[in-house]
Design an enzyme around this catalytic site. Structure first.
Site, PDB file in Angstrom:
ATOM      1  N   ASN A 142       0.774  -0.835  -0.292  1.00 49.58           N
ATOM      2  CA  ASN A 142       0.286   0.200  -0.035  1.00 49.58           C
ATOM      3  C   ASN A 142       0.801   1.069   0.112  1.00 49.58           C
ATOM      4  OD1 ASN A 142      -2.029   1.580   2.653  1.00 49.58           O
ATOM      5  ND2 ASN A 142      -2.831   1.436   0.569  1.00 49.58           N
ATOM      6  N   GLY A 158       3.881   1.158  -0.513  1.00 52.30           N
ATOM      7  CA  GLY A 158       5.417   1.509  -1.332  1.00 52.30           C
ATOM      8  C   GLY A 158       4.534   1.801  -3.022  1.00 52.30           C
ATOM      9  N   LYS A 177       4.974   4.298  17.161  1.00 53.89           N
ATOM     10  CA  LYS A 177       3.156   4.666  16.919  1.00 53.89           C
ATOM     11  C   LYS A 177       2.473   3.894  16.770  1.00 53.89           C
ATOM     12  CE  LYS A 177       2.963   4.839  12.542  1.00 53.89           C
ATOM     13  NZ  LYS A 177       1.467   4.452  11.965  1.00 53.89           N
ATOM     14  N   ARG A 185      -4.553   0.813  10.121  1.00 50.65           N
ATOM     15  CA  ARG A 185      -5.008  -0.041  10.330  1.00 50.65           C
ATOM     16  C   ARG A 185      -5.024  -0.567  11.548  1.00 50.65           C
ATOM     17  NH1 ARG A 185      -0.994  -1.789   5.120  1.00 50.65           N
ATOM     18  NH2 ARG A 185       0.596  -0.117   6.798  1.00 50.65           N
TER      19      ARG A 185
HETATM   20  N1  LIG Z   1       0.317   1.585   4.671  1.00 50.77           N
HETATM   21  C1  LIG Z   1       0.769   2.812   4.459  1.00 50.77           C
HETATM   22  O1  LIG Z   1      -0.514   3.896   5.237  1.00 50.77           O
HETATM   23  C2  LIG Z   1       1.873   3.186   5.543  1.00 50.77           C
HETATM   24  C3  LIG Z   1       2.922   1.965   5.982  1.00 50.77           C
HETATM   25  N2  LIG Z   1       3.825   2.569   6.031  1.00 50.77           N
HETATM   26  C4  LIG Z   1       5.034   1.481   6.400  1.00 50.77           C
HETATM   27  O2  LIG Z   1       5.406   0.913   5.231  1.00 50.77           O
HETATM   28  C5  LIG Z   1       5.695  -0.434   5.440  1.00 50.77           C
HETATM   29  C6  LIG Z   1       4.924  -1.080   4.385  1.00 50.77           C
HETATM   30  O3  LIG Z   1       4.388  -1.246   4.307  1.00 50.77           O
HETATM   31  P1  LIG Z   1       3.260  -1.574   3.321  1.00 50.77           P
HETATM   32  O4  LIG Z   1       3.798  -0.850   2.060  1.00 50.77           O
HETATM   33  O5  LIG Z   1       1.551  -0.528   3.537  1.00 50.77           O
HETATM   34  O6  LIG Z   1       2.814  -2.708   2.987  1.00 50.77           O
HETATM   35  P2  LIG Z   1       1.468  -3.577   3.043  1.00 50.77           P
HETATM   36  O7  LIG Z   1       1.137  -4.232   4.513  1.00 50.77           O
HETATM   37  O8  LIG Z   1       0.462  -3.289   2.250  1.00 50.77           O
HETATM   38  O9  LIG Z   1       2.128  -4.820   1.764  1.00 50.77           O
HETATM   39  C7  LIG Z   1       2.127  -5.756   2.265  1.00 50.77           C
HETATM   40  C8  LIG Z   1       3.797  -5.933   1.124  1.00 50.77           C
HETATM   41  O10 LIG Z   1       4.293  -7.182   1.530  1.00 50.77           O
HETATM   42  C9  LIG Z   1       4.737  -7.923   1.050  1.00 50.77           C
HETATM   43  N3  LIG Z   1       5.313  -9.128   0.989  1.00 50.77           N
HETATM   44  C10 LIG Z   1       3.913 -10.453   1.012  1.00 50.77           C
HETATM   45  N4  LIG Z   1       5.170 -11.607   1.958  1.00 50.77           N
HETATM   46  C11 LIG Z   1       6.276 -11.131   1.769  1.00 50.77           C
HETATM   47  C12 LIG Z   1       7.724 -11.847   1.537  1.00 50.77           C
HETATM   48  N5  LIG Z   1       7.872 -13.054   1.983  1.00 50.77           N
HETATM   49  N6  LIG Z   1       8.960 -11.162   0.816  1.00 50.77           N
HETATM   50  C13 LIG Z   1       8.761  -9.769   1.116  1.00 50.77           C
HETATM   51  N7  LIG Z   1       7.205  -9.088   0.180  1.00 50.77           N
HETATM   52  C14 LIG Z   1       6.321  -9.967   1.250  1.00 50.77           C
HETATM   53  C15 LIG Z   1       3.290  -7.780  -0.175  1.00 50.77           C
HETATM   54  O11 LIG Z   1       3.383  -8.232  -1.184  1.00 50.77           O
HETATM   55  C16 LIG Z   1       3.267  -6.380   0.043  1.00 50.77           C
HETATM   56  O12 LIG Z   1       3.774  -5.911  -0.894  1.00 50.77           O
HETATM   57  C17 LIG Z   1       5.791  -0.827   6.667  1.00 50.77           C
HETATM   58  O13 LIG Z   1       6.242  -0.357   7.862  1.00 50.77           O
HETATM   59  C18 LIG Z   1       4.706   0.323   6.963  1.00 50.77           C
HETATM   60  O14 LIG Z   1       3.937   0.439   8.361  1.00 50.77           O
HETATM   61  C19 LIG Z   1       4.450   3.789   6.586  1.00 50.77           C
HETATM   62  C20 LIG Z   1       3.411   4.770   5.756  1.00 50.77           C
HETATM   63  C21 LIG Z   1       1.822   4.324   5.935  1.00 50.77           C
HETATM   64  O1  LIG Z   2       1.720   4.860   9.288  1.00 59.04           O
HETATM   65  C1  LIG Z   2       0.543   4.847   8.610  1.00 59.04           C
HETATM   66  C2  LIG Z   2       0.885   6.055   8.942  1.00 59.04           C
HETATM   67  O2  LIG Z   2       1.577   7.021   8.902  1.00 59.04           O
HETATM   68  C3  LIG Z   2       0.100   3.619   8.476  1.00 59.04           C
HETATM   69  O3  LIG Z   2      -0.266   3.305   9.868  1.00 59.04           O
HETATM   70  P1  LIG Z   2      -1.195   1.725   9.986  1.00 59.04           P
HETATM   71  O4  LIG Z   2      -0.030   0.345   9.412  1.00 59.04           O
HETATM   72  O5  LIG Z   2      -1.942   1.237  11.089  1.00 59.04           O
HETATM   73  O6  LIG Z   2      -1.757   1.569   8.688  1.00 59.04           O
END
Ligand SMILES: NC(=O)C1=CN([C@@H]2O[C@H](COP(=O)(O)OP(=O)(O)OC[C@H]3O[C@@H](n4cnc5c(N)ncnc54)[C@H](O)[C@@H]3O)[C@@H](O)[C@H]2O)C=CC1
Ligand SMILES: O=C(CO)COP(=O)(O)O
Length: 448
Positions: A91, A93, A283, A347
């Site tokens: 999400n 990424g 957080k 989330r």
């Molecule tokens: N979604 C958000 O709003 C935000 C997320 N973050 C942080 O960004 C980081 C990434 O989160 P998201 O992009 O939201 O990911 P996500 O939670 O939306 O998606 C999971 C990702 O992990 C991948 N995945 C699943 N199994 C895997 C494996 N074995 N090896 C490698 N990848 C695998 C999936 O393909 C998918 O791309 C987290 O640390 C999150 O806390 C930071 C700010 C905002």
């Molecule tokens: O880090 C985030 C917003 O800055 C996203 O938080 P959540 O993983 O709880 O959706």
């Protein structure tokens, strides 16, 4: 008496209010929650005065300057366009790929082609990488928003990263060690990294490891961090927000800002890397607590109390385990702002509310509600509690500890408020009653 206790660290020079430093020297575990509150009072004042003092600097860069030759590092980079690789395509990424892709197209400092490592999976019978490259949309993790066509999905992480000068890590933290092991020795030795990953990992021997430290240690490249109030869907919809880059390197900072900043996504660069990263990880634990409050049907006042107590534990955590962190960093987007947005719209909050309402496990709910997206809060709570237990410090962090115990079934959600009712924050006083006591004695004397 009370004031003497509170102010004595200041008089000993432990609090550097002008530099907004939490504590510059080795930690002692004696800092009380009252001390932190006083430091906040002092720091809010000095925060604003220090901004005035530094007004000649552009507000988005707290410490960078033009180098000796008078040419900024960004201008210097023009002759050598940097290749960027995004490692992760969930999400967040995918949302950041929209920004990075369009900035790379616009800027002469970056190669137009941006590679994005996609963990391969099937979506409606077709490979996700093929769908992304044909439709320019990550239909699974960021449906409805287009990626720029210069962002190329690559299923092999080594292939995606091998020529990159800038590696942007944005995977759930549980996958970072495996990825680093795969990339070891396969990337440019001159590459720099930026971690957007919010979470910790367990350190061998008992503590926790920051994700940026893991990247630096394993890949032998410097790693800065980006954390902020950045719910991915809102960023993808180009709603105005801010973010914080923690970067100590005066050459890398402007370059990283250039690939990230847009007119709706404003970047502040600070040099307090570890505090930025710790804020981003912790957080998510507090957001679980906010979700419990919602699930229990308690009100906004209770949620505000949980957010505040969470913030105080975040400050204390940095003070104890990452001494030298700056209190001002908590006022950047990575601090208070991210805490608020995640406790209302994230989330972790959403799933934690459902956890209370349905009685299902966190894992079941993650699978049911998030369509492959991953939660970070419960894992981070586990890692933090593991360390606090080993150090005998659980009682000093009752909110983090209670959240972990509730997520793992050692306590019920109903126990949550009882665990924080007698928080160290509520013990003692921040008011100097000595004058009142003196007045009282005077009054009694005059009556006599
Ligand atoms: N979604 C958000 O709003 C935000 C997320 N973050 C942080 O960004 C980081 C990434 O989160 P998201 O992009 O939201 O990911 P996500 O939670 O939306 O998606 C999971 C990702 O992990 C991948 N995945 C699943 N199994 C895997 C494996 N074995 N090896 C490698 N990848 C695998 C999936 O393909 C998918 O791309 C987290 O640390 C999150 O806390 C930071 C700010 C905002
Ligand atoms: O880090 C985030 C917003 O800055 C996203 O938080 P959540 O993983 O709880 O959706």
């Amino acid at each position: 008496m009370c004031m003497a206790r509170i102010w004595s660290p200041l008089s000993r020079g432990l609090w550097k209010a002008n530099n907004l430093q939490v504590r510059p020297s080795a930690p002692t575990l004696s800092l009380s929650y009252s001390d932190i509150s006083v430091a906040f009072t002092v720091s809010v004042r000095s925060l604003f005065s220090s901004r005035r003092l530094h007004s000649p600097q552009p507000p988005s860069t707290r410490y960078f300057s033009i180098n000796k030759s008078g040419i900024s590092s960004v201008q210097m980079a023009c002759s050598n366009p940097k290749q960027v690789c995004i490692i992760g395509s969930g999400n967040w990424g995918s949302a950041i790929a929209r920004i990075v892709g369009s900035n790379a197209l616009r800027s002469k400092n970056f190669d137009e082609r941006v590679t994005m490592y996609v963990y391969e999976e099937m979506f409606n019978g077709k490979k996700l990488t093929e769908i992304i490259n044909e439709t320019h949309e990550n239909v699974k993790y960021l449906p409805g928003r287009k990626l720029p066509p210069n962002v190329v999905a690559v299923p092999d992480v080594v292939e995606a990263a091998k020529d990159a000068d800038v590696l942007i890590f944005v995977v759930p933290h549980q996958f970072i060690r495996t990825l680093c092991a795969t990339l070891l020795g396969k990337i440019k030795s001159t590459a720099i990294a930026l971690s957007l990953i919010k979470g910790f990992d367990r350190a061998e021997g008992g503590g926790i490891d920051l994700i940026s430290h893991i990247i630096t240690r394993h890949l032998k490249i410097p790693c800065s961090v980006l954390m902020g109030a950045n719910l991915a869907n809102e960023v993808a919809d180009e709603m105005f927000c801010e973010t914080t880059i923690g970067c100590k390197d005066a050459t890398a900072g402007p370059l990283l800002r250039e690939i990230i900043q847009t007119n709706y996504f404003r970047v502040v660069v600070v040099d307090d890397e570890d505090t930025v990263e710790v804020c981003g990880a912790l957080k998510n634990i507090v957001a679980c607590g906010a979700g419990f409050v919602d699930g229990l049907g308690l009100g906004d006042n209770t949620k505000a109390a949980v957010i505040r107590l969470g913030l105080m534990e975040m400050v204390k955590f940095v003070d104890v385990f990452y001494p030298g962190g700056k209190l001002a960093t908590f006022f950047e987007s990575c601090g208070v702002a991210d805490l608020i947005t995640t406790c209302y719209g994230g989330r972790n909050r959403k799933v934690s509310e459902a956890f209370v309402r349905t009685g299902k496990s966190i894992k079941e709910l993650e699978d049911e509600m998030l369509n492959g997206q991953k939660l970070q809060g419960p894992y981070t709570a586990e890692e933090v509690s593991y360390m606090l237990k080993i150090k005998g410090m659980e009682e000093q962090f009752p909110l983090f500890t209670a959240i972990h115990k509730i997520c793992t079934g050692q306590l019920t959600p109903k126990d949550f408020i009882d665990c924080i009712r007698n928080h160290p924050e509520h013990m003692g006083s921040r008011v100097d009653y000595s004058n009142l006591e003196a007045l009282d004695i005077e009054c009694q004397n005059s009556k006599l």
